[in-house]
Design a protein around this motif. Structure first.
Motif, mmCIF file in Angstrom:
data_model
loop_
_atom_site.group_PDB
_atom_site.id
_atom_site.type_symbol
_atom_site.label_atom_id
_atom_site.label_comp_id
_atom_site.label_asym_id
_atom_site.label_seq_id
_atom_site.Cartn_x
_atom_site.Cartn_y
_atom_site.Cartn_z
ATOM 1 N N UNK A 1 31.662 -14.964 -12.873
ATOM 2 C CA UNK A 1 31.479 -14.338 -14.187
ATOM 3 C C UNK A 1 30.197 -14.817 -14.862
ATOM 4 N N UNK A 2 29.982 -16.143 -14.863
ATOM 5 C CA UNK A 2 28.792 -16.695 -15.511
ATOM 6 C C UNK A 2 27.527 -16.271 -14.764
ATOM 7 N N UNK A 3 27.584 -16.312 -13.428
ATOM 8 C CA UNK A 3 26.402 -15.957 -12.634
ATOM 9 C C UNK A 3 26.020 -14.491 -12.823
ATOM 10 N N UNK A 4 27.019 -13.610 -12.927
ATOM 11 C CA UNK A 4 26.704 -12.195 -13.123
ATOM 12 C C UNK A 4 26.074 -11.940 -14.491
ATOM 13 N N UNK A 5 26.530 -12.665 -15.493
ATOM 14 C CA UNK A 5 25.906 -12.544 -16.804
ATOM 15 C C UNK A 5 24.461 -13.043 -16.772
ATOM 16 N N UNK A 6 24.235 -14.074 -15.993
ATOM 17 C CA UNK A 6 22.926 -14.708 -15.939
ATOM 18 C C UNK A 6 21.954 -13.978 -15.019
ATOM 19 N N UNK A 7 22.456 -13.530 -13.854
ATOM 20 C CA UNK A 7 21.592 -12.981 -12.815
ATOM 21 C C UNK A 7 21.698 -11.470 -12.650
ATOM 22 N N UNK A 8 22.808 -10.895 -13.109
ATOM 23 C CA UNK A 8 23.064 -9.474 -12.886
ATOM 24 C C UNK A 8 24.076 -9.274 -11.772
ATOM 25 N N UNK A 9 24.789 -8.168 -11.829
ATOM 26 C CA UNK A 9 25.859 -7.911 -10.858
ATOM 27 C C UNK A 9 25.356 -7.870 -9.417
ATOM 28 N N UNK A 10 24.239 -7.209 -9.185
ATOM 29 C CA UNK A 10 23.746 -7.041 -7.818
ATOM 30 C C UNK A 10 23.304 -8.356 -7.190
ATOM 31 N N UNK A 11 23.022 -9.352 -8.008
ATOM 32 C CA UNK A 11 22.527 -10.627 -7.484
ATOM 33 C C UNK A 11 23.651 -11.538 -7.007
ATOM 34 N N UNK A 12 24.900 -11.167 -7.265
ATOM 35 C CA UNK A 12 26.042 -12.001 -6.889
ATOM 36 C C UNK A 12 26.890 -11.260 -5.856
ATOM 37 N N UNK A 13 26.972 -11.801 -4.657
ATOM 38 C CA UNK A 13 27.762 -11.211 -3.576
ATOM 39 C C UNK A 13 28.998 -12.067 -3.364
ATOM 40 N N UNK A 14 30.185 -11.459 -3.464
ATOM 41 C CA UNK A 14 31.451 -12.176 -3.306
ATOM 42 C C UNK A 14 32.115 -11.704 -2.017
ATOM 43 N N UNK A 15 32.443 -12.647 -1.139
ATOM 44 C CA UNK A 15 32.930 -12.319 0.199
ATOM 45 C C UNK A 15 34.214 -13.064 0.541
ATOM 46 N N UNK A 16 34.967 -12.503 1.477
ATOM 47 C CA UNK A 16 36.093 -13.179 2.127
ATOM 48 C C UNK A 16 36.241 -12.545 3.496
ATOM 49 N N UNK A 17 36.959 -13.222 4.374
ATOM 50 C CA UNK A 17 37.136 -12.673 5.715
ATOM 51 C C UNK A 17 38.171 -11.550 5.718
ATOM 52 N N UNK A 18 39.346 -11.803 5.138
ATOM 53 C CA UNK A 18 40.427 -10.822 5.140
ATOM 54 C C UNK A 18 40.326 -9.898 3.930
ATOM 55 N N UNK B 1 52.522 -14.465 5.911
ATOM 56 C CA UNK B 1 51.949 -15.612 5.204
ATOM 57 C C UNK B 1 50.442 -15.466 5.108
ATOM 58 N N UNK B 2 49.809 -14.951 6.164
ATOM 59 C CA UNK B 2 48.350 -14.808 6.152
ATOM 60 C C UNK B 2 47.906 -13.846 5.061
ATOM 61 N N UNK B 3 48.676 -12.779 4.808
ATOM 62 C CA UNK B 3 48.308 -11.837 3.757
ATOM 63 C C UNK B 3 48.469 -12.457 2.369
ATOM 64 N N UNK B 4 49.336 -13.470 2.250
ATOM 65 C CA UNK B 4 49.600 -14.079 0.939
ATOM 66 C C UNK B 4 48.654 -15.227 0.615
ATOM 67 N N UNK B 5 47.838 -15.650 1.585
ATOM 68 C CA UNK B 5 47.001 -16.829 1.351
ATOM 69 C C UNK B 5 46.072 -16.616 0.159
ATOM 70 N N UNK B 6 46.033 -17.625 -0.714
ATOM 71 C CA UNK B 6 45.228 -17.558 -1.917
ATOM 72 C C UNK B 6 46.000 -17.104 -3.137
ATOM 73 N N UNK B 7 47.218 -16.568 -2.924
ATOM 74 C CA UNK B 7 48.014 -16.071 -4.044
ATOM 75 C C UNK B 7 48.820 -17.191 -4.697
ATOM 76 N N UNK B 8 49.106 -17.021 -5.979
ATOM 77 C CA UNK B 8 50.125 -17.793 -6.677
ATOM 78 C C UNK B 8 51.272 -16.831 -6.941
ATOM 79 N N UNK B 9 52.466 -17.161 -6.438
ATOM 80 C CA UNK B 9 53.605 -16.247 -6.516
ATOM 81 C C UNK B 9 54.702 -16.900 -7.350
ATOM 82 N N UNK B 10 55.134 -16.217 -8.392
ATOM 83 C CA UNK B 10 56.100 -16.817 -9.325
ATOM 84 C C UNK B 10 57.449 -17.070 -8.677
#
Length: 457
Positions: A44-61, A387-396
């Motif tokens: 969020x901070x980087x996009x405000x500072x650099x612009x949306x196109x300058x920030x690339x967010x990635x994951x494998x799955x 379980x692999x699909x849930x990785x990174x989640x917080x589940x109540x």
């Protein structure tokens, strides 16, 4: 702005200052240590500072990418199925103006669940970014771009990566060391805990299971959480080790719903040997493949999309391919359908119901030529997910039934149980010692980094 945020603990604050100051950082740590919160704030901070196109967010799955509002590594590199060389990937991107623009505009590369990236693909990602930088910057990792990678090597490993496999996880590659253990980078171990309360019994159990310390009293306590009512509780998200076990549970839940059944059979196509463009095949009933130009070994299209999707109004589903405002991994509920045409679903975080028609899932060869494709609605039932699909989640509320199978994987038990916010909100059945496995390579990596004092702070 970062310094004023009350959400960050000291180790998170240190990482934010490093990254926003232009240093590469690998932030690792136990589940619930605040990696996702930190990642969201930095983006969020980087996009405000650099612009949306300058920030690339990635994951494998795709499911992990959806959680952080990013894209998959394969999507950025314009590859799908096929072990394409890094030189060919670079060549194809250079000839694609849109792909070239997306990479050359990047100044910050953010990678979530980075240890789940196969090492060879982390190497290819770094190579492409470096070779597309200015010549004076190609001596630096990722061509001098700032890189922030988050994850935990002690959770689920990269696909088909084990302690004895030839392929290794991203954190064991030289490109990782060059990026984060060098003049240009730092590694930080996040030490806070933001998912379970410090006095919750689950937190102590998880800290032991994470490093392979499996105790009889811990197993007994975990298995005691399953109650008869847990089998029917509709508000618990079910996790299963294997896809077939999740599928079996979902079929059972679907049968319990009232109302008519909607059926969606896949439609398959394959490119003919003479290069002729494929023609849409007839629906493949009961999983039987359509007949394609006499090819002796047609591609296994079941790996990219289901042979048959069945739904009812009220069924819980997950999106399997981004479609409009709905991203891969988004959960929702079926509100209506027209069999063999489309399914209308209300997805979490999306204001209006979305009509999901048949979309194209492709299988490519090593040269990124389309071998075949399958048309199918981009949803699957999701009362239970892997379980692999849930990785990174917080589940109540989460229920994990290990009695279905003895199959396991390094870090699987820890990754599954650590989704829960407390012992009270967790239901566990059938867990035994054989299920608990920990990667010796990941443990050795942590020991090495600590021994060589490579963690900063």
């Amino acid at each position: 702005m970062v310094g004023a945020s009350p959400r960050l603990d000291a180790s998170q604050m240190q990482v934010a200052r490093y990254v926003l100051g232009g240093r590469n950082v690998a932030a690792v740590g136990a589940a619930g240590c605040g990696k996702s919160t930190l990642l969201s704030l930095i983006v969020s901070v980087a996009r405000q500072k650099l612009g949306d196109d300058a920030v690339v967010v990635l994951a494998w799955a795709g499911s992990a990418a959806q959680l952080v509002g990013g894209q998959t590594v394969s999507s950025l590199l314009r590859v799908s199925v096929g072990d394409v060389s890094k030189e060919r990937i670079l060549s194809r991107i250079l000839s694609n103006p849109e792909a070239k623009r997306a990479i050359t505009a990047a100044r910050l590369v953010v990678i979530d669940e980075a240890p789940t990236i196969p090492g060879r693909w982390f190497d290819r990602l770094e190579y492409v970014f470096r070779r597309m930088a200015l010549p004076t910057m190609q001596c630096r990792p990722f061509g001098g771009r700032t890189v922030f990678a988050a994850g935990d090597p002690l959770q689920l490993p990269a696909f088909k990566v084990t302690d004895t496999s030839t392929q290794k996880g991203a954190y064991m590659e030289r490109a990782w060391d060059d990026t984060f253990f060098s003049t240009y980078g730092n590694a930080v171990e996040l030490v806070g805990q933001h998912r379970q309360a410090g006095d919750d019994p689950l937190l102590a159990i998880l800290s032991r299971l994470r490093v392979g310390d499996c105790r009889d009293e811990d197993l007994a306590l975990l298995n005691s959480t399953w109650e008869d009512a847990a089998e029917q509780s509709p508000d618990f998200q079910r996790l299963r080790a294997k896809s077939c076990d999740a599928l079996s549970f979902n079929k059972k839940r679907l049968a319990e719903l009232g109302g008519p059944l909607g059926s969606f059979y896949c439609r398959d196509e394959e490119r003919r040997p003479d290069g002729e463009r494929p023609q849409t095949g007839e629906p493949s009933r009961a999983g039987a493949p359509a007949c394609f130009g006499g090819a002796p070994h047609p591609p296994d299209l079941s790996q990219v999309a289901a042979d048959l999707v069945t739904v009812k109004v009220g069924a819980r589903v997950v999106c399997t391919m981004s479609f409009g405002a709905v991203k891969t991994g988004a959960h929702g509920v079926v509100v209506s359908f027209v069999s063999e045409v489309s399914v209308c679903c209300k997805f979490e975080g999306v204001e209006e119901p979305i009509d999901m028609p048949f979309v194209k899932f492709s299988v490519m060869d090593a040269e990124e030529r389309e071998l075949a494709c399958r048309w199918q609605v981009p949803i699957l039932l999701s009362w239970a997910v892997t379980v692999s699909r849930s990785q990174g989640m917080t589940i109540s509320k989460v229920a994990v039934d290990f009695s279905c199978t003895q199959w396991t994987l390094d870090g699987l038990v820890y990754a599954a149980l650590s989704r829960a916010v407390s012992l009270f909100s967790l239901r566990v059945r059938g867990l035994n010692r054989e299920h608990v496995k920990t990667s010796a390579n990941a443990l050795a990596w942590y020991e090495r980094v600590r021994a060589e004092r490579l963690f900063r702070g």
